[in-house]
Design a protein around this motif. Sequence first.
Motif, PDB file in Angstrom:
ATOM      1  N   LEU A   1       0.802  -1.222   0.000  1.00  0.00           N
ATOM      2  CA  LEU A   1       0.000   0.000   0.000  1.00  0.00           C
ATOM      3  C   LEU A   1       0.836   1.274   0.000  1.00  0.00           C
ATOM      4  N   TYR A   2       2.124   1.165   0.401  1.00  0.00           N
ATOM      5  CA  TYR A   2       2.934   2.376   0.535  1.00  0.00           C
ATOM      6  C   TYR A   2       4.294   2.181  -0.137  1.00  0.00           C
ATOM      7  N   PRO A   3       4.869   3.245  -0.678  1.00  0.00           N
ATOM      8  CA  PRO A   3       6.205   3.135  -1.282  1.00  0.00           C
ATOM      9  C   PRO A   3       7.240   2.709  -0.246  1.00  0.00           C
ATOM     10  N   GLY A   4       8.171   1.875  -0.690  1.00  0.00           N
ATOM     11  CA  GLY A   4       9.261   1.465   0.171  1.00  0.00           C
ATOM     12  C   GLY A   4       8.945   0.336   1.129  1.00  0.00           C
ATOM     13  N   VAL A   5       7.683  -0.097   1.175  1.00  0.00           N
ATOM     14  CA  VAL A   5       7.321  -1.169   2.095  1.00  0.00           C
ATOM     15  C   VAL A   5       7.795  -2.508   1.535  1.00  0.00           C
ATOM     16  N   ALA A   6       8.362  -3.338   2.408  1.00  0.00           N
ATOM     17  CA  ALA A   6       8.848  -4.649   1.983  1.00  0.00           C
ATOM     18  C   ALA A   6       7.685  -5.534   1.547  1.00  0.00           C
ATOM     19  N   PRO A   7       7.919  -6.467   0.631  1.00  0.00           N
ATOM     20  CA  PRO A   7       6.843  -7.372   0.207  1.00  0.00           C
ATOM     21  C   PRO A   7       6.433  -8.307   1.323  1.00  0.00           C
ATOM     22  N   ALA A   8       5.266  -8.895   1.169  1.00  0.00           N
ATOM     23  CA  ALA A   8       4.745  -9.808   2.183  1.00  0.00           C
ATOM     24  C   ALA A   8       5.630 -11.046   2.300  1.00  0.00           C
ATOM     25  N   ASP A   9       5.715 -11.561   3.500  1.00  0.00           N
ATOM     26  CA  ASP A   9       6.473 -12.767   3.779  1.00  0.00           C
ATOM     27  C   ASP A   9       5.798 -13.987   3.149  1.00  0.00           C
ATOM     28  N   GLU A  10       6.620 -14.993   2.839  1.00  0.00           N
ATOM     29  CA  GLU A  10       6.101 -16.225   2.230  1.00  0.00           C
ATOM     30  C   GLU A  10       5.036 -16.888   3.088  1.00  0.00           C
ATOM     31  N   ASP A  11       5.223 -16.872   4.406  1.00  0.00           N
ATOM     32  CA  ASP A  11       4.223 -17.474   5.292  1.00  0.00           C
ATOM     33  C   ASP A  11       2.887 -16.748   5.169  1.00  0.00           C
ATOM     34  N   TRP A  12       2.936 -15.408   5.125  1.00  0.00           N
ATOM     35  CA  TRP A  12       1.701 -14.640   4.982  1.00  0.00           C
ATOM     36  C   TRP A  12       1.045 -14.923   3.646  1.00  0.00           C
ATOM     37  N   LEU A  13       1.844 -14.996   2.579  1.00  0.00           N
ATOM     38  CA  LEU A  13       1.290 -15.243   1.251  1.00  0.00           C
ATOM     39  C   LEU A  13       0.534 -16.564   1.207  1.00  0.00           C
ATOM     40  N   TYR A  14       1.107 -17.602   1.773  1.00  0.00           N
ATOM     41  CA  TYR A  14       0.425 -18.897   1.735  1.00  0.00           C
ATOM     42  C   TYR A  14      -0.745 -18.944   2.717  1.00  0.00           C
ATOM     43  N   TYR A  15      -0.616 -18.225   3.817  1.00  0.00           N
ATOM     44  CA  TYR A  15      -1.751 -18.101   4.746  1.00  0.00           C
ATOM     45  C   TYR A  15      -2.944 -17.480   4.025  1.00  0.00           C
ATOM     46  N   ARG A  16      -2.676 -16.389   3.320  1.00  0.00           N
ATOM     47  CA  ARG A  16      -3.743 -15.699   2.587  1.00  0.00           C
ATOM     48  C   ARG A  16      -4.233 -16.546   1.412  1.00  0.00           C
ATOM     49  N   LEU A  17      -3.328 -17.257   0.769  1.00  0.00           N
ATOM     50  CA  LEU A  17      -3.712 -18.096  -0.359  1.00  0.00           C
ATOM     51  C   LEU A  17      -4.665 -19.204   0.078  1.00  0.00           C
ATOM     52  N   GLY A  18      -4.521 -19.657   1.328  1.00  0.00           N
ATOM     53  CA  GLY A  18      -5.431 -20.680   1.827  1.00  0.00           C
ATOM     54  C   GLY A  18      -6.877 -20.200   1.828  1.00  0.00           C
ATOM     55  N   PHE A  19      -7.116 -18.961   2.293  1.00  0.00           N
ATOM     56  CA  PHE A  19      -8.481 -18.409   2.269  1.00  0.00           C
ATOM     57  C   PHE A  19      -8.947 -18.173   0.840  1.00  0.00           C
ATOM     58  N   PHE A  20      -8.024 -17.753  -0.018  1.00  0.00           N
ATOM     59  CA  PHE A  20      -8.369 -17.526  -1.421  1.00  0.00           C
ATOM     60  C   PHE A  20      -8.852 -18.826  -2.067  1.00  0.00           C
ATOM     61  N   VAL A  21      -8.153 -19.911  -1.806  1.00  0.00           N
ATOM     62  CA  VAL A  21      -8.501 -21.201  -2.406  1.00  0.00           C
ATOM     63  C   VAL A  21      -9.772 -21.773  -1.793  1.00  0.00           C
TER      64      VAL A  21
END
Length: 588
Positions: A20-40
């Motif tokens: 959402l903001y410039p310079g912010v680090a990308p999401a961690d792999e754990d968060w990505l797969y956590y979120r992907l679980g709800f997506f699936v």
Amino acid sequence: MGTQHPPFDHFLLTRFSAVLYPGVAPADEDWLYYRLGFFVDACLPSVLSQRGTAPFEWLVLLDDRCSDTFRSDVENLADGAFTPVWTHQPFQRDTFAEPVASRSRAPYLITTRIDSDDAMAVGFMAAVQGQFADQERMFVNFPRGIQIDRSGAVYRSDILSSPFLSLVERRGDGPPLTVYAAKHARARGTAPLREVRAPVMWAQVLHGTNLSNIPNGVRIHPRVVAERFRMDLRYDAHVAGSRLLRAKAAQAGRLARLWAAHPGELTKWAEATVWTMRGTHERAQVAGAPTLTDRVQEWETSTRARLRRARWQVTAGANQLLPGRERVVSGDVSQVLERTRVVVIAEWSPGSRLREDALSAAGAYAAAGLGVLVVAARDPWSRLRPVALPEGVAVVRRPNVAYDFGSWAYALDAWPVLRAKDLVILTNDSLVGPLGPLDELMRRIEGSTAQVWGPTLTSHPVEHLHSFMIAFRHGILEHPALRQFFASVRPQDSKRGVITAYEIGLTHTVDAAAIRRGTGWTHDELGLSRSTVLPLEGWKRLLEAGFPFVKRVLLTGPQFAPARTEVALVVADRKVPLRGAGATVDQH
């Protein structure tokens, strides 16, 4: 004869992991797969189950700074279902405009938004398209939906101008607005809004990283999930009878407490209920999209601020007038003062126990050979329990005034010998950790030529060192400017006043006295923009670079809910265990 285009193109839009903001680090792999679980489990099957709808295209926005494995998994899921839009640019209101425009040829455009962890009823997209009537520009909303929490409970939820909005717009020469042109709750400030009476049309999934993580509706029978949705999300499908009645009564009690504590939530519920009962209707475009809830929430905010100030004034007065209990609570202060390097930890808690994070940090510093003085601020009517401590750590109590700077000033006044120490670290209990060795932290402090050192600094509103940790080298606290600064610490009217007078004021004092100051971790070193607040938005980069703490507000502040699960996972994995009396602290 030319090709006949349909009257509209329809796009479903989802922001999955774009920052959402410039310079912010990308999401961690754990968060990505956590979120992907709800997506699936919820979002993807609900979209694929749409019936009776004209063709639409689903665009999903993802951060391309991810692992090849995650990207491959997304691409496999996307095949025949959605179009991934990969970017590392921060998400903005017009981010979807270009990819939508490049795919759209029809004279009208419909864009619909859905979060990656939510779901839509089987007829949602068809119902959106059913509202199309050559509108120049109009938002469409279905107020009625459900919430499903982590226990599997199902709640009815009515939301005006909800996160499941659609925008109908006539195409012009410029880029399209798309549904993200306005915050969903303020959509009526951009275009008229049609609230459509319909059965349950959407489902919010409430979980640890969901911004709307409070069930704000009545408990209902779960049959609606099977009737209206096709998804693989687990829910309590068997609650009924007396068990359901008890659950409804319990939720009614929770709602009553919520509404009593937050009248704005009651007004929001009442407004949504009344407008939904009116049936399908259009609400005119109004600048700012004001509502009765806005006025109530503004009143609530100002009232709470006045009550906080009044409570603070009463508490401050009581601490100054009532007999104090300053004393050594635990440990031996002489053991602390005999060391050449000392840490002073400002601690506060409304309870009788010391914060665990303060004790964990104290044990780690002591194991590294530093003396540690924990200054616990308590109101005169509060107890403070003694605690077993490692050698070289002591806990003292002081009146609860002037925040952390008051604790540090108290220690420097009570034990003047601290000012001449080779190293004095002033820190507080806003840090969770340590989450690893102190080696890199101490190396950067002791390897610096600065006389006053902080891990990070900020340029907002003016450049200054963050005050959650400040190190003073080679007896610089004896400097007249610093002696005067800490001797002048007084209670302020607010935390903002503390920041202005003391956090910013300390850096101003250091610079005015031509004292050398330094910073441990810079934006350039971490690869982040100068506007990034390093302890908050750059916490992961800091941690990876050797700063072994994270700010506690990342786990408690509602504004950090999207990052909370990732932070909690890292803390749980890396937190140094707290040992008993006399023991050292294990470090990874």
